[in-house]
Design a protein around this motif. Structure first.
Motif, PDB file in Angstrom:
ATOM      1  N   THR A 193       0.851  -1.193   0.000  1.00  0.00           N
ATOM      2  CA  THR A 193       0.000   0.000   0.000  1.00  0.00           C
ATOM      3  C   THR A 193       0.883   1.238   0.000  1.00  0.00           C
ATOM      4  N   ARG A 194       0.669   2.088  -0.972  1.00  0.00           N
ATOM      5  CA  ARG A 194       1.483   3.297  -1.074  1.00  0.00           C
ATOM      6  C   ARG A 194       0.582   4.461  -1.463  1.00  0.00           C
ATOM      7  N   HIS A 195       0.558   5.478  -0.606  1.00  0.00           N
ATOM      8  CA  HIS A 195      -0.296   6.645  -0.829  1.00  0.00           C
ATOM      9  C   HIS A 195      -1.753   6.179  -0.972  1.00  0.00           C
ATOM     10  N   ASP A 196      -2.354   6.395  -2.130  1.00  0.00           N
ATOM     11  CA  ASP A 196      -3.771   6.056  -2.302  1.00  0.00           C
ATOM     12  C   ASP A 196      -3.956   4.841  -3.207  1.00  0.00           C
ATOM     13  N   SER A 197      -2.940   3.975  -3.298  1.00  0.00           N
ATOM     14  CA  SER A 197      -3.006   2.828  -4.204  1.00  0.00           C
ATOM     15  C   SER A 197      -2.480   1.576  -3.542  1.00  0.00           C
ATOM     16  N   ILE A 198      -2.876   0.432  -4.093  1.00  0.00           N
ATOM     17  CA  ILE A 198      -2.261  -0.830  -3.705  1.00  0.00           C
ATOM     18  C   ILE A 198      -1.492  -1.331  -4.917  1.00  0.00           C
ATOM     19  N   LEU A 199      -0.224  -1.689  -4.718  1.00  0.00           N
ATOM     20  CA  LEU A 199       0.703  -1.994  -5.799  1.00  0.00           C
ATOM     21  C   LEU A 199       1.152  -3.446  -5.734  1.00  0.00           C
ATOM     22  N   LEU A 200       1.353  -4.040  -6.908  1.00  0.00           N
ATOM     23  CA  LEU A 200       1.795  -5.430  -7.011  1.00  0.00           C
ATOM     24  C   LEU A 200       3.239  -5.472  -7.478  1.00  0.00           C
ATOM     25  N   PHE A 201       4.094  -6.102  -6.670  1.00  0.00           N
ATOM     26  CA  PHE A 201       5.502  -6.283  -7.018  1.00  0.00           C
ATOM     27  C   PHE A 201       5.757  -7.774  -7.231  1.00  0.00           C
ATOM     28  N   ALA A 202       5.217  -8.318  -8.301  1.00  0.00           N
ATOM     29  CA  ALA A 202       5.395  -9.739  -8.621  1.00  0.00           C
ATOM     30  C   ALA A 202       5.120  -9.930 -10.106  1.00  0.00           C
ATOM     31  N   PRO A 203       5.756 -10.903 -10.743  1.00  0.00           N
ATOM     32  CA  PRO A 203       5.479 -11.169 -12.155  1.00  0.00           C
ATOM     33  C   PRO A 203       4.028 -11.608 -12.365  1.00  0.00           C
ATOM     34  N   VAL A 204       3.477 -11.230 -13.501  1.00  0.00           N
ATOM     35  CA  VAL A 204       2.123 -11.650 -13.871  1.00  0.00           C
ATOM     36  C   VAL A 204       2.244 -12.518 -15.119  1.00  0.00           C
ATOM     37  N   ALA A 205       2.082 -13.816 -14.952  1.00  0.00           N
ATOM     38  CA  ALA A 205       2.228 -14.754 -16.061  1.00  0.00           C
ATOM     39  C   ALA A 205       1.022 -14.691 -16.977  1.00  0.00           C
ATOM     40  N   PRO A 206       1.141 -15.175 -18.204  1.00  0.00           N
ATOM     41  CA  PRO A 206      -0.013 -15.222 -19.106  1.00  0.00           C
ATOM     42  C   PRO A 206      -1.178 -15.991 -18.488  1.00  0.00           C
ATOM     43  N   GLY A 207      -2.378 -15.523 -18.776  1.00  0.00           N
ATOM     44  CA  GLY A 207      -3.560 -16.155 -18.211  1.00  0.00           C
ATOM     45  C   GLY A 207      -4.271 -15.211 -17.268  1.00  0.00           C
ATOM     46  N   GLU A 208      -5.110 -15.769 -16.412  1.00  0.00           N
ATOM     47  CA  GLU A 208      -5.890 -14.990 -15.454  1.00  0.00           C
ATOM     48  C   GLU A 208      -5.375 -15.207 -14.039  1.00  0.00           C
ATOM     49  N   LYS A 209      -5.195 -14.132 -13.312  1.00  0.00           N
ATOM     50  CA  LYS A 209      -4.721 -14.176 -11.931  1.00  0.00           C
ATOM     51  C   LYS A 209      -5.646 -13.316 -11.076  1.00  0.00           C
ATOM     52  N   GLN A 210      -5.591 -13.536  -9.768  1.00  0.00           N
ATOM     53  CA  GLN A 210      -6.456 -12.797  -8.861  1.00  0.00           C
ATOM     54  C   GLN A 210      -5.647 -12.101  -7.773  1.00  0.00           C
ATOM     55  N   VAL A 211      -5.974 -10.846  -7.549  1.00  0.00           N
ATOM     56  CA  VAL A 211      -5.372 -10.039  -6.487  1.00  0.00           C
ATOM     57  C   VAL A 211      -6.444  -9.833  -5.413  1.00  0.00           C
ATOM     58  N   VAL A 212      -6.082 -10.073  -4.160  1.00  0.00           N
ATOM     59  CA  VAL A 212      -7.037  -9.991  -3.052  1.00  0.00           C
ATOM     60  C   VAL A 212      -6.530  -8.996  -2.014  1.00  0.00           C
ATOM     61  N   TYR A 213      -7.416  -8.129  -1.551  1.00  0.00           N
ATOM     62  CA  TYR A 213      -7.062  -7.205  -0.474  1.00  0.00           C
ATOM     63  C   TYR A 213      -8.333  -6.779   0.241  1.00  0.00           C
ATOM     64  N   SER A 214      -8.183  -6.251   1.443  1.00  0.00           N
ATOM     65  CA  SER A 214      -9.328  -5.800   2.224  1.00  0.00           C
ATOM     66  C   SER A 214      -9.005  -4.466   2.878  1.00  0.00           C
ATOM     67  N   TYR A 215     -10.057  -3.767   3.283  1.00  0.00           N
ATOM     68  CA  TYR A 215      -9.876  -2.512   4.014  1.00  0.00           C
ATOM     69  C   TYR A 215     -11.158  -2.229   4.792  1.00  0.00           C
ATOM     70  N   SER A 216     -11.129  -1.217   5.629  1.00  0.00           N
ATOM     71  CA  SER A 216     -12.306  -0.859   6.416  1.00  0.00           C
ATOM     72  C   SER A 216     -12.754   0.558   6.065  1.00  0.00           C
ATOM     73  N   ILE A 217     -14.042   0.806   6.281  1.00  0.00           N
ATOM     74  CA  ILE A 217     -14.619   2.117   6.020  1.00  0.00           C
ATOM     75  C   ILE A 217     -15.159   2.662   7.339  1.00  0.00           C
ATOM     76  N   PRO A 218     -14.671   3.800   7.818  1.00  0.00           N
ATOM     77  CA  PRO A 218     -15.210   4.377   9.054  1.00  0.00           C
ATOM     78  C   PRO A 218     -16.689   4.725   8.905  1.00  0.00           C
ATOM     79  N   SER A 219     -17.397   4.726  10.006  1.00  0.00           N
ATOM     80  CA  SER A 219     -18.839   5.029   9.978  1.00  0.00           C
ATOM     81  C   SER A 219     -19.121   6.439   9.485  1.00  0.00           C
ATOM     82  N   SER A 220     -18.134   7.323   9.572  1.00  0.00           N
ATOM     83  CA  SER A 220     -18.327   8.699   9.109  1.00  0.00           C
ATOM     84  C   SER A 220     -18.406   8.798   7.584  1.00  0.00           C
ATOM     85  N   VAL A 221     -17.943   7.754   6.878  1.00  0.00           N
ATOM     86  CA  VAL A 221     -17.983   7.760   5.413  1.00  0.00           C
ATOM     87  C   VAL A 221     -19.363   7.308   4.964  1.00  0.00           C
ATOM     88  N   ARG A 222     -20.149   8.212   4.421  1.00  0.00           N
ATOM     89  CA  ARG A 222     -21.502   7.896   3.951  1.00  0.00           C
ATOM     90  C   ARG A 222     -21.530   7.640   2.454  1.00  0.00           C
TER      91      ARG A 222
END
Length: 370
Positions: A193-222
């Motif tokens: 996680t850097r600034h306002d982005s999530i970055l991938l530092f790994a090779p991406v081989a041909p085909g389909e791959k999945q990136v997974v991440y989670s975060y929380s939203i404060p109750s003040s965010v409507r």
């Protein structure tokens, strides 16, 4: 490291019997092939490793180099508790073959490990994006779990031309907190996680791959704006808040989904480039004290359940343990037996990370992987 998610390890986790040929010992043969346009060519002298995976021990047990035809042959030891896989290293990247399947005493002769050349310009696009958003939990936040499907339709593995630069990245919504990488097709250590982005530092081989991440939203965010810098043909939002609404893109209200006993309203469709989806939540009100909080999404069971619901029929498995064992195997494939080739600090990091993953795997095994 380029490796598909090792769901085949579920054989171990579900306690299913190992097929007869594996119990008696056997032979596995195959080839290492390199993608070349719409065809493939044999790779000679590629380092090939046989791995044994059990709930207690994981690691390489044999190695060789492919012959002039790209072929390899391993004899498997008799081990009723083990699952085996084969990996090949090419251009500094480890590629794992599909799970070994033994349905008869006849040797398995159809195992092809596909590798590819690398390029820092190989295009990687987002083929799908899915998000599971909970209602307010006891801690006063909403949990969000995202899975992004990457597509590399070329014949080269995407790498970075500079180790300090990410191979791929995606902007995070404004106002989110506690961003955590998850276990997808890349190890959590490859996601930063850097600034306002999530970055991938790994090779991406041909085909389909999945990136997974989670975060929380404060109750003040409507209002939660989700930015899309490129077109995404398949987007699914699963919202536990019954009165939440979604605007932007071309999403439409779809069916209601029940995931692990919890009801989610699904919004589905496509989103064009340079668009923003905006999720509007109902008033904060009082937390739903009777519903369990998602506790930071330290496990990915809810995401896996949602992903299977959206993409294929449900399966019985223990995904947290599957991913942990797969991460251990990937580490071993990269470092085991190479102590003299890396710095003491890097070797210590490998041993520490392996010990941490193994401890988590033992915990997951004792709790049913939940």
């Amino acid at each position: 490291m380029a490796a598909s998610r090792p769901e085949w390890i579920a054989i171990l986790l579900l306690g299913l019997s190992v097929p007869a040929a594996a119990q008696q010992g056997g032979v596995v043969t195959g080839r290492v092939l390199r993608l070349a346009g719409s065809d493939s060519v044999a790779v000679a002298a590629a380092p090939v490793v046989l791995h044994r995976i059990t709930s207690a021990v994981q690691g390489p047990i044999d190695s060789l180099k492919s012959d002039a035809r790209g072929a390899f042959r391993f004899r498997l030891p008799s081990d009723t508790s083990a699952v085996f896989l084969v990996s090949a290293r090419f251009a500094g990247i480890e590629y794992f073959g599909p799970p070994l399947k033994f349905n008869s005493p006849v040797p398995d002769t159809g195992l092809d490990i596909v590798v590819s050349d690398t390029s820092s310009a190989a295009p990687v696009a987002i083929g799908s994006r899915h998000a599971v958003i909970s209602r307010l939990g006891q801690d006063g936040t909403r949990g969000v779990l995202e899975i992004v499907g990457l597509k590399n339709d070329g014949d080269r593995t995407r790498v970075s031309g500079d180790t300090t630069k990410a191979v791929w990245g995606i902007p995070l919504p404004a106002g989110v907190a506690t961003v955590r990488p998850g276990q997808g097709d890349f190890s959590p250590q490859a996601l930063v996680t850097r600034h306002d982005s999530i970055l991938l530092f790994a090779p991406v081989a041909p085909g389909e791959k999945q990136v997974v991440y989670s975060y929380s939203i404060p109750s003040s965010v409507r209002r939660l704006p989700i930015r899309f810098d490129e077109p995404v043909p398949e987007v699914n939002l699963l919202l536990e808040d019954e009165d939440a609404t979604v605007g932007g893109g071309a999403l439409a209200r779809a069916d209601t989904q029940v995931i692990e006993g919890r009801t989610f309203r699904r919004w589905s469709g496509s989103v064009p480039a340079a668009a923003t989806l905006t999720i509007v939540f109902p008033g904060a009100g009082s937390p739903e004290w009777l519903l369990p909080a998602l506790v930071g999404f330290t496990t990915i069971s809810l995401l896996i359940a949602a992903w299977r619901l959206l993409r294929r029929p449900a399966q019985v498995s223990r995904p947290a343990l599957v991913d942990l064992i797969g991460a251990i195997a990937a580490l071993d494939a990269r470092y085991a037996g190479r102590e003299g080739d890396v710095s003491p600090e890097e070797w210590h990091r490998y041993q520490s990370e392996r010990a941490r993953l193994k401890e988590q795997a033992e915990l997951a095994r004792g709790t049913g992987g939940s």
